[in-house]
Motif scaffolding. Sequence first.
Motif, PDB file in Angstrom:
ATOM      1  N   GLN A 109       0.854  -1.312   0.040  1.00 29.07           N
ATOM      2  CA  GLN A 109       0.091   0.110  -0.033  1.00 29.07           C
ATOM      3  C   GLN A 109       0.741   1.329   0.094  1.00 29.07           C
ATOM      4  O   GLN A 109       0.306   2.193  -0.750  1.00 29.07           O
ATOM      5  N   ILE A 110       1.876   1.126   0.805  1.00 28.85           N
ATOM      6  CA  ILE A 110       2.840   2.280   0.790  1.00 28.85           C
ATOM      7  C   ILE A 110       3.355   2.708  -0.682  1.00 28.85           C
ATOM      8  O   ILE A 110       3.662   3.643  -1.086  1.00 28.85           O
ATOM      9  N   LEU A 112       2.344   1.570  -3.562  1.00 28.59           N
ATOM     10  CA  LEU A 112       1.259   2.130  -4.462  1.00 28.59           C
ATOM     11  C   LEU A 112       0.682   3.281  -4.152  1.00 28.59           C
ATOM     12  O   LEU A 112       0.161   4.099  -5.218  1.00 28.59           O
ATOM     13  N   ASN A 113       0.597   3.937  -3.113  1.00 26.28           N
ATOM     14  CA  ASN A 113       0.202   5.187  -2.810  1.00 26.28           C
ATOM     15  C   ASN A 113       1.384   6.299  -3.088  1.00 26.28           C
ATOM     16  O   ASN A 113       1.007   7.302  -3.189  1.00 26.28           O
ATOM     17  N   HIS A 114       2.527   5.650  -3.191  1.00 26.08           N
ATOM     18  CA  HIS A 114       3.674   6.745  -3.382  1.00 26.08           C
ATOM     19  C   HIS A 114       4.286   6.227  -4.951  1.00 26.08           C
ATOM     20  O   HIS A 114       5.699   6.006  -4.705  1.00 26.08           O
TER      21      HIS A 114
END
Length: 247
Positions: A109-110, A112-114
């Motif tokens: 998630q980290i 994919l978020n950045h």
Amino acid sequence: DKTLNDQTETGRFRKPHEKIVVADMYNEVFHDPPPADQLEKRMDDMCNFANAKTPDYFIHPVIRAIILHFWLAYDHPFVDGNGRTARALFYWSMLRNNYWLFEFVSISQIILNHPAKYGRAFLYTETDDNDLTYFMLYHIEVIKRAIAELHQYIRRKTEILQTIETEMQGILTFNHRQRALISHALRHPQQRYTIRSHQMNHNVVYQTSRLDLFDLEKRGVLESRKIGKTWYFTPAPDLEEKLSKSE
């Protein structure tokens, strides 16, 4: 399952005529993977590295896992799903080396978020003669952040559970056996209970145990299902929310 439009592409290496490149949101190519005819040899080398057959000197397991992540992403051996597979390979390597916490840590998630940070770390490595320092430093920061987020989540959940348990002590409509089961269910939402197990845990007669569990089912705390001659009880999916509303 069924993440590809053409299911024949599942689980195979890309072919020489399949031009696969890595591009940004503006379709600017920043990585051109190695030719497809090199993949079999490169994947054999990667598997040997993954299984610690190479090199003949010590590499820290976390560093090895990060290198595997980069290696598969760099080679881009598949038509699609290379990013997911690279992250899965990282998790596999960490768990294989007994970093059991990574069963609960999410780096995906980290990343994919950045995506820009991931892309820059990859690009800096590739443009500097594949110096993995850039990607390693980036990945270590991702790991640190993911662990910090897990700790924050655990603290939040612990505070919520403690609040519910404290306030539940004042709910006289639950007897002490039911409160103990609810407390356990909050921490083990996949647990299955039976009349027999509840009876043995609290040293009561069968009928008392049966009344406890069916009473909790009636109040929406548990769900029941009969398999053969045995009743199985599981925590309600929204148990935490229901208890919070009942305070």
